[in-house]
Design an enzyme around this catalytic site. Structure first.
Site, PDB file in Angstrom:
ATOM      1  N   TRP A   1       0.821  -1.214   0.000  1.00 56.57           N
ATOM      2  CA  TRP A   1       0.000   0.000   0.000  1.00 56.57           C
ATOM      3  C   TRP A   1       0.852   1.260   0.000  1.00 56.57           C
ATOM      4  O   TRP A   1       0.545   2.218  -0.708  1.00 56.57           O
ATOM      5  CB  TRP A   1      -1.000  -0.016   1.155  1.00 56.57           C
ATOM      6  CG  TRP A   1      -1.946  -1.152   0.972  1.00 56.57           C
ATOM      7  CD1 TRP A   1      -2.048  -2.274   1.728  1.00 56.57           C
ATOM      8  CD2 TRP A   1      -2.894  -1.319  -0.104  1.00 56.57           C
ATOM      9  NE1 TRP A   1      -2.992  -3.122   1.198  1.00 56.57           N
ATOM     10  CE2 TRP A   1      -3.525  -2.566   0.085  1.00 56.57           C
ATOM     11  CE3 TRP A   1      -3.261  -0.550  -1.198  1.00 56.57           C
ATOM     12  CZ2 TRP A   1      -4.511  -3.052  -0.782  1.00 56.57           C
ATOM     13  CZ3 TRP A   1      -4.245  -1.024  -2.069  1.00 56.57           C
ATOM     14  CH2 TRP A   1      -4.857  -2.257  -1.854  1.00 56.57           C
TER      15      TRP A   1
ATOM     16  N   LYS B   1     -13.069  -1.723   6.466  1.00 57.36           N
ATOM     17  CA  LYS B   1     -12.475  -2.698   7.389  1.00 57.36           C
ATOM     18  C   LYS B   1     -13.093  -2.541   8.773  1.00 57.36           C
ATOM     19  O   LYS B   1     -13.873  -3.387   9.203  1.00 57.36           O
ATOM     20  CB  LYS B   1     -10.960  -2.545   7.440  1.00 57.36           C
ATOM     21  CG  LYS B   1     -10.281  -3.030   6.157  1.00 57.36           C
ATOM     22  CD  LYS B   1      -9.574  -1.924   5.525  1.00 57.36           C
ATOM     23  CE  LYS B   1      -8.721  -2.244   4.318  1.00 57.36           C
ATOM     24  NZ  LYS B   1      -9.030  -3.314   3.429  1.00 57.36           N
TER      25      LYS B   1
ATOM     26  N   ASP C   1      -2.113   6.742   6.184  1.00 59.08           N
ATOM     27  CA  ASP C   1      -3.131   5.855   5.636  1.00 59.08           C
ATOM     28  C   ASP C   1      -3.472   4.861   6.741  1.00 59.08           C
ATOM     29  O   ASP C   1      -2.709   3.941   7.017  1.00 59.08           O
ATOM     30  CB  ASP C   1      -2.582   5.141   4.395  1.00 59.08           C
ATOM     31  CG  ASP C   1      -3.537   4.061   3.884  1.00 59.08           C
ATOM     32  OD1 ASP C   1      -4.640   3.911   4.444  1.00 59.08           O
ATOM     33  OD2 ASP C   1      -3.162   3.364   2.912  1.00 59.08           O
TER      34      ASP C   1
HETATM   35  N1  PMP Z   1      -4.523   1.308   2.024  1.00 57.04           N
HETATM   36  C1  PMP Z   1      -4.609   0.212   2.784  1.00 57.04           C
HETATM   37  C2  PMP Z   1      -3.757   0.089   4.004  1.00 57.04           C
HETATM   38  C3  PMP Z   1      -5.504  -0.808   2.427  1.00 57.04           C
HETATM   39  O1  PMP Z   1      -5.606  -1.910   3.183  1.00 57.04           O
HETATM   40  C4  PMP Z   1      -6.306  -0.656   1.268  1.00 57.04           C
HETATM   41  C5  PMP Z   1      -7.327  -1.672   0.846  1.00 57.04           C
HETATM   42  N2  PMP Z   1      -7.186  -2.943   1.274  1.00 57.04           N
HETATM   43  C6  PMP Z   1      -6.153   0.504   0.506  1.00 57.04           C
HETATM   44  C7  PMP Z   1      -5.265   1.465   0.922  1.00 57.04           C
HETATM   45  C8  PMP Z   1      -6.948   0.722  -0.742  1.00 57.04           C
HETATM   46  O2  PMP Z   1      -8.259   0.990  -0.408  1.00 57.04           O
HETATM   47  P1  PMP Z   1      -9.423   1.182  -1.475  1.00 57.04           P
HETATM   48  O3  PMP Z   1      -9.572  -0.127  -2.176  1.00 57.04           O
HETATM   49  O4  PMP Z   1     -10.576   1.552  -0.617  1.00 57.04           O
HETATM   50  O5  PMP Z   1      -9.020   2.260  -2.409  1.00 57.04           O
END
Ligand code: PMP
Length: 356
Positions: A102, A192, A168
């Site tokens: 991420w 989540k 994030d």
């Molecule tokens: N950052 C983290 C730490 C995540 O776990 C996720 C999704 N699993 C995201 C960003 C991306 O999120 P989204 O699919 O809602 O854009």
């Protein structure tokens, strides 16, 4: 219908009590005779929902008024680009803490806009959060991912950064007391610990928002959400409602200290088992282990497949690790019951005992 134990990393298990209330609100929100999906976002019924949701978030998170609470109709990925686009000039540098998939994606987006300096990294393997830092001379901000959902690592405390932090917190917001000191902006996709996908919660310092670029379209400026109370256009009304219900549930269960205590207990059940096991081992190193996403491997591929198929037979769903790292991952967010973690440990133990 029997509900399964849902170990999915997100969208993920939500508190059953909240789902039942939402079921009722689909037909009739707060006795209004109209369902939550059907109410105007400008009407008093939804405005009350928005108000109580923000109030609950502020109370649970102990968030003062110098921080704005924003609901943005998008996932966390949106913020990977929106943050640099808003706050990073083409000649400026932002420091990024690289802890896995991420943060990698967040950096890719920031590189389109300005300079990215990798101030610390969990490479190779991403089994621990970094403990050595090399900051750039004057970073515009320092970005980190408080919980790495895929590798299963989590910062125990924010990195010791020389500039304001952007976090994030998609996979651990409200799983423990919120730390806002030294933070400019915290964002999290809701799917989540907070509610449904398609909406994100942003907690941001108002004075920081004022420093953002003013020549972007209004929906791409965080300060629009702050000045318009997230009502510049039609928000994800159901998402706001669900976040409000989930946060009220957290409040009713004892707040973030209680969530943290439960999450620590649940995760310890798994890590303690894994640390003495011959059949399975944890991926993340002690000191960096996520309480939200417990990643682990089997001693052999056959052991992993035995576990995954037996788990599915018994209604333990969603244990296969992310496609990029393999192995297994048990996502055990706030709403995941301790009894469910015990069931998983029993199954792991059963497989362990079958070893020659
Ligand atoms: N950052 C983290 C730490 C995540 O776990 C996720 C999704 N699993 C995201 C960003 C991306 O999120 P989204 O699919 O809602 O854009």
């Amino acid at each position: 219908m029997a509900r399964k134990l849902n170990f999915s990393s997100g969208p993920a298990a939500l508190p059953e009590a909240v789902l039942k209330r939402a079921q009722g609100a689909l037909l009739d929100l707060d006795g209004s005779g109209i369902g939550i999906l059907e109410h105007s976002h400008r009407g008093p019924e939804f405005l009350r929902v928005l108000e109580r949701t923000e109030a609950a978030i502020r109370e649970v998170g102990k968030i003062e008024d110098d921080f704005a609470v924003l609901f943005v109709t998008a996932g966390a990925t949106h913020h990977f680009s929106l943050v640099p686009r808003s706050f990073l000039g083409p000649e400026e540098t932002a420091d990024y803490c690289h802890t896995g998939v991420w943060s990698g994606k967040a950096m890719d987006e920031a590189r389109r806009i300005g300079n990215v300096h990798v101030a610390c990294t969990g490479e190779p393997g991403f089994a621990a959060v970094p403990s050595a830092f090399a900051w750039s001379a004057a970073p515009r901000y320092v970005h980190y991912t408080s919980n790495e959902t895929i590798f299963g690592t989590q910062w125990q405390a924010p990195p010791p950064a020389p500039a304001l932090l952007v976090c994030d917190a998609s996979s651990d917001l409200f799983s423990r007391p919120l730390v806002l000191a030294n933070h400019a902006l915290v964002y999290a996709g809701a799917q989540k610990n907070l509610g449904p996908s398609g909406i994100s919660l942003v907690i941001a310092r108002r004075d920081f928002l004022e420093t953002g670029r003013a020549d972007l379209p209004p929906l791409e400026q965080y300060k629009t959400y702050a000045s318009e109370r997230s009502l510049y256009n039609t928000p994800n009304t159901f998402g706001v409602y669900m976040i409000g219900e989930v946060v009220a549930w957290i409040q009713g269960e004892g707040g973030l200290e209680e969530m943290a205590a439960r999450n620590a207990r649940k995760a310890a059940l798994l890590y303690d088992f894994l640390d003495q096991s011959r059949a399975f081992r944890a991926h993340a190193e002690p000191g960096s282990r996520s309480l939200m996403n417990v990643t682990f491997r089997g001693a052999t591929k056959a052991i992993e497949e035995t576990l995954l198929s037996r788990a599915e037979e018994r209604g333990l769903s969603g244990l296969r690790g992310h496609r990029s790292v393999g192995g297994m991952r048990a996502s055990i967010y706030n709403a995941f019951p301790e009894a469910g973690v015990r069931q998983l440990v029993e199954l792991l133990d059963e497989i362990e005992r079958e070893l020659p």
